[in-house]
Motif scaffolding. Structure first.
Motif, PDB file in Angstrom:
ATOM      1  N   VAL A   1       0.974  -1.351   0.033  1.00 54.99           N
ATOM      2  CA  VAL A   1       0.111  -0.016  -0.160  1.00 54.99           C
ATOM      3  C   VAL A   1       0.674   1.034   0.026  1.00 54.99           C
ATOM      4  O   VAL A   1       0.639   2.310  -0.651  1.00 54.99           O
ATOM      5  CB  VAL A   1      -1.056   0.070   1.179  1.00 54.99           C
ATOM      6  N   ALA A   2       1.797   1.391   0.946  1.00 52.43           N
ATOM      7  CA  ALA A   2       2.626   2.403   0.996  1.00 52.43           C
ATOM      8  C   ALA A   2       3.634   2.701  -0.287  1.00 52.43           C
ATOM      9  O   ALA A   2       3.625   3.798  -0.626  1.00 52.43           O
ATOM     10  CB  ALA A   2       3.669   2.263   2.155  1.00 52.43           C
ATOM     11  N   ASP A   3       3.810   1.713  -1.130  1.00 52.48           N
ATOM     12  CA  ASP A   3       4.547   1.773  -2.266  1.00 52.48           C
ATOM     13  C   ASP A   3       3.960   1.981  -3.669  1.00 52.48           C
ATOM     14  O   ASP A   3       4.253   2.064  -4.634  1.00 52.48           O
ATOM     15  CB  ASP A   3       5.556   0.681  -2.527  1.00 52.48           C
ATOM     16  N   SER A   4       2.563   1.747  -3.544  1.00 48.13           N
ATOM     17  CA  SER A   4       1.503   1.625  -4.641  1.00 48.13           C
ATOM     18  C   SER A   4       0.768   3.312  -4.649  1.00 48.13           C
ATOM     19  O   SER A   4       0.416   3.440  -5.809  1.00 48.13           O
ATOM     20  CB  SER A   4       0.879   0.494  -5.050  1.00 48.13           C
ATOM     21  N   VAL A   5       0.369   3.686  -3.469  1.00 40.26           N
ATOM     22  CA  VAL A   5      -0.201   4.908  -3.469  1.00 40.26           C
ATOM     23  C   VAL A   5       0.478   6.106  -3.609  1.00 40.26           C
ATOM     24  O   VAL A   5       1.946   5.880  -3.020  1.00 40.26           O
ATOM     25  CB  VAL A   5      -1.199   4.981  -2.202  1.00 40.26           C
ATOM     26  N   HIS A   6       0.187   6.993  -4.390  1.00 47.43           N
ATOM     27  CA  HIS A   6       1.192   7.988  -4.955  1.00 47.43           C
ATOM     28  C   HIS A   6       1.052   9.256  -3.868  1.00 47.43           C
ATOM     29  O   HIS A   6       1.187  10.264  -4.244  1.00 47.43           O
ATOM     30  CB  HIS A   6       0.855   8.384  -6.166  1.00 47.43           C
ATOM     31  N   VAL A   7       1.249   9.008  -2.399  1.00 47.93           N
ATOM     32  CA  VAL A   7       1.654   9.827  -1.413  1.00 47.93           C
ATOM     33  C   VAL A   7       2.550   9.320  -0.730  1.00 47.93           C
ATOM     34  O   VAL A   7       2.917   8.142  -0.627  1.00 47.93           O
ATOM     35  CB  VAL A   7       0.228   9.812  -0.638  1.00 47.93           C
ATOM     36  N   PHE A   8       3.413  10.351  -0.175  1.00 47.03           N
ATOM     37  CA  PHE A   8       4.686  10.062   0.427  1.00 47.03           C
ATOM     38  C   PHE A   8       4.371   9.171   2.002  1.00 47.03           C
ATOM     39  O   PHE A   8       3.800   9.924   2.963  1.00 47.03           O
ATOM     40  CB  PHE A   8       5.411  11.249   0.920  1.00 47.03           C
ATOM     41  N   PHE A   9       4.402   8.032   2.073  1.00 44.04           N
ATOM     42  CA  PHE A   9       4.145   7.347   3.293  1.00 44.04           C
ATOM     43  C   PHE A   9       5.290   6.336   3.438  1.00 44.04           C
ATOM     44  O   PHE A   9       5.334   5.635   2.616  1.00 44.04           O
ATOM     45  CB  PHE A   9       2.888   6.754   3.340  1.00 44.04           C
ATOM     46  N   PRO A  10       6.402   6.671   4.059  1.00 45.84           N
ATOM     47  CA  PRO A  10       7.777   5.510   4.169  1.00 45.84           C
ATOM     48  C   PRO A  10       7.159   4.200   4.539  1.00 45.84           C
ATOM     49  O   PRO A  10       6.797   3.979   5.540  1.00 45.84           O
ATOM     50  CB  PRO A  10       8.521   6.360   5.167  1.00 45.84           C
ATOM     51  N   PRO A  11       7.674   3.325   3.887  1.00 40.85           N
ATOM     52  CA  PRO A  11       7.567   1.919   4.141  1.00 40.85           C
ATOM     53  C   PRO A  11       8.335   1.401   5.360  1.00 40.85           C
ATOM     54  O   PRO A  11       8.026   0.417   5.682  1.00 40.85           O
ATOM     55  CB  PRO A  11       7.922   1.400   2.973  1.00 40.85           C
ATOM     56  N   ASP A  12       9.386   2.175   5.664  1.00 43.77           N
ATOM     57  CA  ASP A  12      10.284   1.832   6.660  1.00 43.77           C
ATOM     58  C   ASP A  12       9.278   1.819   8.167  1.00 43.77           C
ATOM     59  O   ASP A  12       9.701   1.143   8.850  1.00 43.77           O
ATOM     60  CB  ASP A  12      11.325   2.829   6.860  1.00 43.77           C
ATOM     61  N   THR A  13       8.211   2.664   8.058  1.00 43.12           N
ATOM     62  CA  THR A  13       7.364   2.476   9.279  1.00 43.12           C
ATOM     63  C   THR A  13       7.093   1.142   9.662  1.00 43.12           C
ATOM     64  O   THR A  13       7.154   0.818  10.894  1.00 43.12           O
ATOM     65  CB  THR A  13       5.971   3.427   9.025  1.00 43.12           C
ATOM     66  N   PHE A  14       6.634   0.061   8.702  1.00 45.89           N
ATOM     67  CA  PHE A  14       6.442  -1.143   8.826  1.00 45.89           C
ATOM     68  C   PHE A  14       7.355  -2.029   9.382  1.00 45.89           C
ATOM     69  O   PHE A  14       7.367  -2.942   9.870  1.00 45.89           O
ATOM     70  CB  PHE A  14       5.382  -1.523   7.890  1.00 45.89           C
TER      71      PHE A  14
ATOM     72  N   LEU B   1      14.437   8.970  -3.938  1.00 43.34           N
ATOM     73  CA  LEU B   1      13.698   8.838  -5.438  1.00 43.34           C
ATOM     74  C   LEU B   1      12.379   8.322  -4.994  1.00 43.34           C
ATOM     75  O   LEU B   1      12.454   7.132  -4.831  1.00 43.34           O
ATOM     76  CB  LEU B   1      14.309   8.867  -6.539  1.00 43.34           C
ATOM     77  N   PRO B   2      11.284   9.071  -5.311  1.00 41.51           N
ATOM     78  CA  PRO B   2       9.967   8.347  -5.147  1.00 41.51           C
ATOM     79  C   PRO B   2       9.735   7.159  -6.078  1.00 41.51           C
ATOM     80  O   PRO B   2       9.508   7.232  -7.344  1.00 41.51           O
ATOM     81  CB  PRO B   2       8.838   9.563  -5.659  1.00 41.51           C
ATOM     82  N   TYR B   3       9.686   5.890  -5.721  1.00 38.18           N
ATOM     83  CA  TYR B   3       9.764   4.812  -6.043  1.00 38.18           C
ATOM     84  C   TYR B   3       8.371   4.579  -6.862  1.00 38.18           C
ATOM     85  O   TYR B   3       8.279   4.224  -8.228  1.00 38.18           O
ATOM     86  CB  TYR B   3       9.993   3.344  -5.329  1.00 38.18           C
ATOM     87  N   SER B   4       7.155   5.146  -6.183  1.00 39.22           N
ATOM     88  CA  SER B   4       5.854   4.495  -7.043  1.00 39.22           C
ATOM     89  C   SER B   4       6.037   5.582  -8.233  1.00 39.22           C
ATOM     90  O   SER B   4       5.350   4.813  -9.400  1.00 39.22           O
ATOM     91  CB  SER B   4       4.841   4.791  -6.087  1.00 39.22           C
ATOM     92  N   TRP B   5       6.372   6.801  -8.081  1.00 36.79           N
ATOM     93  CA  TRP B   5       6.154   7.676  -9.272  1.00 36.79           C
ATOM     94  C   TRP B   5       7.170   7.500 -10.489  1.00 36.79           C
ATOM     95  O   TRP B   5       6.775   7.591 -11.478  1.00 36.79           O
ATOM     96  CB  TRP B   5       6.342   8.931  -8.824  1.00 36.79           C
ATOM     97  N   THR B   6       8.337   6.776 -10.159  1.00 36.80           N
ATOM     98  CA  THR B   6       9.356   6.612 -11.098  1.00 36.80           C
ATOM     99  C   THR B   6       8.736   5.105 -11.820  1.00 36.80           C
ATOM    100  O   THR B   6       8.982   5.368 -12.915  1.00 36.80           O
ATOM    101  CB  THR B   6      10.565   6.228 -10.430  1.00 36.80           C
ATOM    102  N   SER B   7       8.142   4.389 -11.139  1.00 32.30           N
ATOM    103  CA  SER B   7       7.437   3.285 -11.756  1.00 32.30           C
ATOM    104  C   SER B   7       6.387   3.602 -12.713  1.00 32.30           C
ATOM    105  O   SER B   7       6.208   3.071 -13.662  1.00 32.30           O
ATOM    106  CB  SER B   7       6.906   2.354 -10.570  1.00 32.30           C
ATOM    107  N   VAL B   8       5.548   4.698 -12.271  1.00 31.35           N
ATOM    108  CA  VAL B   8       4.704   5.069 -13.202  1.00 31.35           C
ATOM    109  C   VAL B   8       5.133   5.758 -14.446  1.00 31.35           C
ATOM    110  O   VAL B   8       4.827   5.367 -15.290  1.00 31.35           O
ATOM    111  CB  VAL B   8       3.659   6.244 -12.449  1.00 31.35           C
ATOM    112  N   ALA B   9       6.372   6.525 -14.250  1.00 31.14           N
ATOM    113  CA  ALA B   9       6.980   7.135 -15.271  1.00 31.14           C
ATOM    114  C   ALA B   9       7.588   6.123 -16.349  1.00 31.14           C
ATOM    115  O   ALA B   9       7.491   6.224 -17.316  1.00 31.14           O
ATOM    116  CB  ALA B   9       8.133   8.044 -14.811  1.00 31.14           C
ATOM    117  N   ALA B  10       8.277   5.057 -15.582  1.00 28.00           N
ATOM    118  CA  ALA B  10       8.782   3.933 -16.631  1.00 28.00           C
ATOM    119  C   ALA B  10       7.628   3.223 -17.232  1.00 28.00           C
ATOM    120  O   ALA B  10       7.769   2.935 -18.430  1.00 28.00           O
ATOM    121  CB  ALA B  10       9.409   3.113 -15.568  1.00 28.00           C
ATOM    122  N   GLY B  11       6.544   3.100 -16.617  1.00 28.77           N
ATOM    123  CA  GLY B  11       5.360   2.480 -17.505  1.00 28.77           C
ATOM    124  C   GLY B  11       4.926   3.381 -18.686  1.00 28.77           C
ATOM    125  O   GLY B  11       4.580   2.940 -19.619  1.00 28.77           O
TER     126      GLY B  11
END
Length: 198
Positions: free
Chosen positions: A67-80, A154-164
């Protein structure tokens, strides 16, 4: 007089140097947060982590990071990862589920950019504003842009969107996304070291 290739090389070195610096700063900040939580809020964090473990199990780490890496808001996955360490979850399974969740999230973001983005004209302008900032990296670095996003702030989810959206080959994208695994290993043990150290 500088040639165009020299300017590009200098610009590339500046980008990479900046990302390495940001990664080091983010790592230090994360360690400080873990030390503060472990020292002053240990009981509360452990209690929340226990509830998290009871409710979701170790697979919940993967789901949360998905969820943290697929929604395009900054929420650090390291919390979990912090919750996983505080709940004393098994190292291997935390890293496995965290990596799996993140890779799955990257695939979803890539698919959004490749297949969904062109069809959603209403949201295209909004998404384009965020994506354009990362398109520069993807155009210039290609495969390495995703590697940088997998390893750095660097935002992973947005970079993934850009790559797609730029139709990067799917096998190249997933090969680059695999760099999320060493990132989670490094951050997990950094968090665990900070937590246990206190």
């Amino acid at each position: 007089m500088k040639t165009e290739s020299q300017e590009l090389r200098n610009s590339t070195e500046n980008v990479i140097t900046s990302l390495v610096r940001q990664t080091l700063v983010a790592s230090v900040i994360l360690l400080l947060i873990v030390l503060i939580l472990a020292r002053f809020f240990n009981e509360r964090v452990t209690q929340v982590a226990g509830l998290f473990l009871d409710y979701t199990g170790v697979w919940g780490v993967g789901l949360s990071i998905f969820v943290a890496d697929s929604v395009h808001v900054f929420f650090p996955p390291d919390t979990f990862l912090i919750l996983a360490v505080a709940a004393n979850m098994p190292d291997f399974w935390v890293i496995f589920f965290a990596s799996f969740g993140s890779l799955l999230a990257g695939g979803c973001s890539y698919s959004q950019g490749r297949f969904l983005l062109p069809k959603l004209h209403i949201f295209t302008k909004f998404i384009r504003n965020h994506e354009e900032k990362l398109e520069v990296y993807v155009k210039r670095f290609g495969f390495w842009a995703v590697v940088l996003a997998a390893l750095t702030p660097l935002p992973y989810s947005w970079t993934s969107v850009a790559a797609g959206a730029m139709k990067m080959r799917i096998h190249l994208f997933f090969a680059a996304a695999l760099f999320r695994i060493p990132r989670f290993i490094l951050y997990y043990y950094l968090i665990k070291g900070g937590w246990i150290g206190v």
